[in-house]
Design a protein around this motif. Structure first.
Motif, PDB file in Angstrom:
ATOM      1  N   LEU A  90       0.845  -1.195   0.000  1.00 23.34           N
ATOM      2  CA  LEU A  90       0.000   0.000   0.000  1.00 23.34           C
ATOM      3  C   LEU A  90       0.880   1.244   0.000  1.00 23.34           C
ATOM      4  CD1 LEU A  90      -3.120   0.668   2.189  1.00 23.34           C
ATOM      5  CD2 LEU A  90      -1.398   2.406   1.865  1.00 23.34           C
ATOM      6  N   TRP A  91       1.866   1.290   0.891  1.00 27.26           N
ATOM      7  CA  TRP A  91       2.737   2.462   0.982  1.00 27.26           C
ATOM      8  C   TRP A  91       3.513   2.684  -0.317  1.00 27.26           C
ATOM      9  CZ3 TRP A  91       5.215   2.109   6.559  1.00 27.26           C
ATOM     10  CH2 TRP A  91       4.205   2.313   7.512  1.00 27.26           C
ATOM     11  N   ALA A  92       3.976   1.607  -0.951  1.00 27.58           N
ATOM     12  CA  ALA A  92       4.723   1.742  -2.206  1.00 27.58           C
ATOM     13  C   ALA A  92       3.835   2.317  -3.309  1.00 27.58           C
ATOM     14  CB  ALA A  92       5.294   0.392  -2.636  1.00 27.58           C
ATOM     15  N   LEU A  93       2.615   1.788  -3.441  1.00 23.44           N
ATOM     16  CA  LEU A  93       1.704   2.289  -4.471  1.00 23.44           C
ATOM     17  C   LEU A  93       1.250   3.712  -4.159  1.00 23.44           C
ATOM     18  CD1 LEU A  93      -0.395  -0.918  -5.117  1.00 23.44           C
ATOM     19  CD2 LEU A  93       1.009   0.278  -6.797  1.00 23.44           C
ATOM     20  N   ASP A  94       0.998   3.999  -2.895  1.00 25.13           N
ATOM     21  CA  ASP A  94       0.544   5.331  -2.514  1.00 25.13           C
ATOM     22  C   ASP A  94       1.645   6.369  -2.746  1.00 25.13           C
ATOM     23  OD1 ASP A  94      -1.526   7.023  -1.473  1.00 25.13           O
ATOM     24  OD2 ASP A  94      -0.338   7.192   0.368  1.00 25.13           O
ATOM     25  N   LYS A  95       2.876   5.984  -2.478  1.00 22.82           N
ATOM     26  CA  LYS A  95       4.001   6.898  -2.671  1.00 22.82           C
ATOM     27  C   LYS A  95       4.157   7.286  -4.135  1.00 22.82           C
ATOM     28  CE  LYS A  95       8.924   7.349  -1.744  1.00 22.82           C
ATOM     29  NZ  LYS A  95      10.141   6.670  -1.293  1.00 22.82           N
ATOM     30  N   SER A  96       3.815   6.369  -5.040  1.00 20.77           N
ATOM     31  CA  SER A  96       3.925   6.657  -6.477  1.00 20.77           C
ATOM     32  C   SER A  96       2.912   7.699  -6.938  1.00 20.77           C
ATOM     33  CB  SER A  96       3.727   5.376  -7.286  1.00 20.77           C
ATOM     34  OG  SER A  96       2.354   4.999  -7.302  1.00 20.77           O
ATOM     35  N   ARG A  97       1.843   7.882  -6.164  1.00 23.00           N
ATOM     36  CA  ARG A  97       0.765   8.830  -6.483  1.00 23.00           C
ATOM     37  C   ARG A  97       0.089   8.543  -7.828  1.00 23.00           C
ATOM     38  NH1 ARG A  97       1.047  12.759  -2.632  1.00 23.00           N
ATOM     39  NH2 ARG A  97       3.090  13.204  -1.747  1.00 23.00           N
ATOM     40  N   LEU A  98       0.152   7.300  -8.264  1.00 25.43           N
ATOM     41  CA  LEU A  98      -0.428   6.936  -9.552  1.00 25.43           C
ATOM     42  C   LEU A  98      -1.817   6.337  -9.426  1.00 25.43           C
ATOM     43  CD1 LEU A  98       2.760   5.412 -11.219  1.00 25.43           C
ATOM     44  CD2 LEU A  98       1.709   7.635 -11.682  1.00 25.43           C
ATOM     45  N   PHE A  99      -2.166   5.840  -8.252  1.00 24.28           N
ATOM     46  CA  PHE A  99      -3.494   5.256  -8.060  1.00 24.28           C
ATOM     47  C   PHE A  99      -4.343   6.232  -7.252  1.00 24.28           C
ATOM     48  CE2 PHE A  99      -6.589   2.599  -5.764  1.00 24.28           C
ATOM     49  CZ  PHE A  99      -7.249   2.077  -6.865  1.00 24.28           C
ATOM     50  N   PRO A 100      -5.440   6.722  -7.834  1.00 21.43           N
ATOM     51  CA  PRO A 100      -6.231   7.760  -7.170  1.00 21.43           C
ATOM     52  C   PRO A 100      -7.280   7.246  -6.192  1.00 21.43           C
ATOM     53  CG  PRO A 100      -7.122   7.342  -9.341  1.00 21.43           C
ATOM     54  CD  PRO A 100      -5.908   6.445  -9.195  1.00 21.43           C
ATOM     55  N   GLY A 101      -7.441   5.929  -6.117  1.00 19.61           N
ATOM     56  CA  GLY A 101      -8.519   5.371  -5.307  1.00 19.61           C
ATOM     57  C   GLY A 101      -8.121   5.021  -3.895  1.00 19.61           C
ATOM     58  N   ARG A 102      -8.857   4.075  -3.336  1.00 22.46           N
ATOM     59  CA  ARG A 102      -8.633   3.618  -1.965  1.00 22.46           C
ATOM     60  C   ARG A 102      -8.006   2.225  -1.990  1.00 22.46           C
ATOM     61  NH1 ARG A 102     -11.434   7.320   1.334  1.00 22.46           N
ATOM     62  NH2 ARG A 102     -12.890   8.548   0.123  1.00 22.46           N
ATOM     63  N   PHE A 103      -7.647   1.720  -0.835  1.00 19.71           N
ATOM     64  CA  PHE A 103      -6.919   0.455  -0.745  1.00 19.71           C
ATOM     65  C   PHE A 103      -7.613  -0.533   0.190  1.00 19.71           C
ATOM     66  CE2 PHE A 103      -3.741   3.512  -2.070  1.00 19.71           C
ATOM     67  CZ  PHE A 103      -3.008   2.809  -3.008  1.00 19.71           C
ATOM     68  N   HIS A 104      -7.193  -1.791   0.056  1.00 21.96           N
ATOM     69  CA  HIS A 104      -7.607  -2.842   0.978  1.00 21.96           C
ATOM     70  C   HIS A 104      -6.414  -3.771   1.189  1.00 21.96           C
ATOM     71  CE1 HIS A 104     -10.597  -5.288   3.093  1.00 21.96           C
ATOM     72  NE2 HIS A 104      -9.836  -6.308   2.706  1.00 21.96           N
ATOM     73  N   VAL A 105      -5.972  -3.914   2.433  1.00 19.20           N
ATOM     74  CA  VAL A 105      -4.824  -4.746   2.775  1.00 19.20           C
ATOM     75  C   VAL A 105      -5.313  -6.117   3.237  1.00 19.20           C
ATOM     76  CG1 VAL A 105      -2.778  -4.975   4.245  1.00 19.20           C
ATOM     77  CG2 VAL A 105      -3.501  -2.698   3.467  1.00 19.20           C
ATOM     78  N   LEU A 106      -4.836  -7.166   2.560  1.00 26.47           N
ATOM     79  CA  LEU A 106      -5.240  -8.534   2.912  1.00 26.47           C
ATOM     80  C   LEU A 106      -4.534  -9.052   4.160  1.00 26.47           C
ATOM     81  CD1 LEU A 106      -5.255 -10.197  -0.623  1.00 26.47           C
ATOM     82  CD2 LEU A 106      -7.243  -9.478   0.731  1.00 26.47           C
ATOM     83  N   GLY A 107      -3.328  -8.584   4.387  1.00 28.97           N
ATOM     84  CA  GLY A 107      -2.552  -9.089   5.520  1.00 28.97           C
ATOM     85  C   GLY A 107      -1.756 -10.326   5.180  1.00 28.97           C
ATOM     86  N   GLY A 108      -1.455 -10.524   3.912  1.00 29.95           N
ATOM     87  CA  GLY A 108      -0.676 -11.672   3.461  1.00 29.95           C
ATOM     88  C   GLY A 108      -1.230 -12.224   2.170  1.00 29.95           C
ATOM     89  N   ARG A 109      -0.862 -13.472   1.888  1.00 32.92           N
ATOM     90  CA  ARG A 109      -1.330 -14.145   0.668  1.00 32.92           C
ATOM     91  C   ARG A 109      -1.565 -15.605   0.976  1.00 32.92           C
ATOM     92  NH1 ARG A 109       4.249 -12.555  -1.066  1.00 32.92           N
ATOM     93  NH2 ARG A 109       5.545 -14.169  -0.198  1.00 32.92           N
ATOM     94  N   LEU A 110      -2.410 -16.226   0.197  1.00 31.05           N
ATOM     95  CA  LEU A 110      -2.715 -17.636   0.393  1.00 31.05           C
ATOM     96  C   LEU A 110      -1.459 -18.479   0.181  1.00 31.05           C
ATOM     97  CD1 LEU A 110      -6.094 -17.880  -1.540  1.00 31.05           C
ATOM     98  CD2 LEU A 110      -5.756 -17.755   0.940  1.00 31.05           C
ATOM     99  N   SER A 111      -1.230 -19.430   1.056  1.00 28.15           N
ATOM    100  CA  SER A 111      -0.060 -20.293   0.940  1.00 28.15           C
ATOM    101  C   SER A 111      -0.346 -21.610   1.648  1.00 28.15           C
ATOM    102  CB  SER A 111       1.173 -19.628   1.547  1.00 28.15           C
ATOM    103  OG  SER A 111       2.259 -20.525   1.566  1.00 28.15           O
ATOM    104  N   ALA A 112      -0.489 -22.664   0.863  1.00 29.79           N
ATOM    105  CA  ALA A 112      -0.729 -23.986   1.445  1.00 29.79           C
ATOM    106  C   ALA A 112       0.471 -24.445   2.267  1.00 29.79           C
ATOM    107  CB  ALA A 112      -1.026 -24.996   0.340  1.00 29.79           C
ATOM    108  N   LEU A 113       1.679 -24.125   1.797  1.00 30.57           N
ATOM    109  CA  LEU A 113       2.890 -24.539   2.517  1.00 30.57           C
ATOM    110  C   LEU A 113       3.004 -23.878   3.888  1.00 30.57           C
ATOM    111  CD1 LEU A 113       5.566 -24.590  -0.333  1.00 30.57           C
ATOM    112  CD2 LEU A 113       4.553 -26.538   0.847  1.00 30.57           C
TER     113      LEU A 113
END
Length: 198
Positions: A90-113
């Protein structure tokens, strides 16, 4: 020989990402030499953040206010929602100032391992935000890893019945990248995503 307190500070700093034992020692020496100019402001900043740190109940961002500054910014397009794996994304994309919308943080990614299941992530709250209406586009900004793409596909399936446009970040050649330095996966994705000139 340093005192136990200075050794403890050095060890604590060496556990931070990007700092090994040598870098931590250099940082500690700098802080000790510049106590008033460096250490005192650092201590005040750490205490202020520690006292006020919170997680945004809307998007999952980490800030000193809840809801966070991104969610309360009236200049943001509330119809566009960018889904990311972690706050750092989120911080990386927000710093770029290229995305004008809002965000949603998942808190990770799916991983069976690693035993990370859909219920371990903020996917249900994402579905809740979309089902509440008012969102036209959901951008799936997952990392270009197997787990990231698995997570993106799972979310796409969950959002299938909602009237939103699903998009995904483009993958492929980085700007300034040279072909002979790129891995096969990046090259394969770039070839699959090729588009006509002009």
């Amino acid at each position: 020989m340093a005192s136990p307190e200075i050794d403890a500070l050095t060890q604590a700093l060496s556990r931070l990402p990007g700092l090994g034992p040598r870098s931590a020692r250099r940082a500690v020496l700098h802080l000790l030499k510049k106590r008033e100019a460096a250490m005192a402001p650092l201590l005040r900043a750490l205490e202020a953040v520690n006292d006020r740190l919170s997680t945004c109940h809307i998007c999952g961002n980490v800030d000193t206010v809840d809801p966070c500054g991104v969610c309360t910014d009236p200049r943001r397009d509330s119809r566009a929602l960018c889904v990311v794996e972690d706050v750092s994304d989120l911080w990386a994309l927000d710093k770029s100032r290229l995305f004008p919308g809002r965000f949603h943080v998942l808190g990770g990614r799916l991983s069976a391992l690693d035993g990370v299941r859909p219920e371990d992530l903020a996917i249900d709250s994402l579905i809740g935000r979309v089902s509440a209406g008012g969102i036209d586009e959901v951008v799936l900004a997952m990392n270009a890893t197997l787990e990231g793409q698995t997570t993106a596909h799972y979310i796409a399936e969950r959002l299938e019945g909602y009237p939103v446009r699903l998009t995904q970040l483009a993958h492929g050649l980085p700007v300034g990248g040279e072909l002979d330095y790129l891995d096969e996966g990046t090259l394969a994705q770039a070839l699959r995503a090729r588009r006509p000139l002009g």
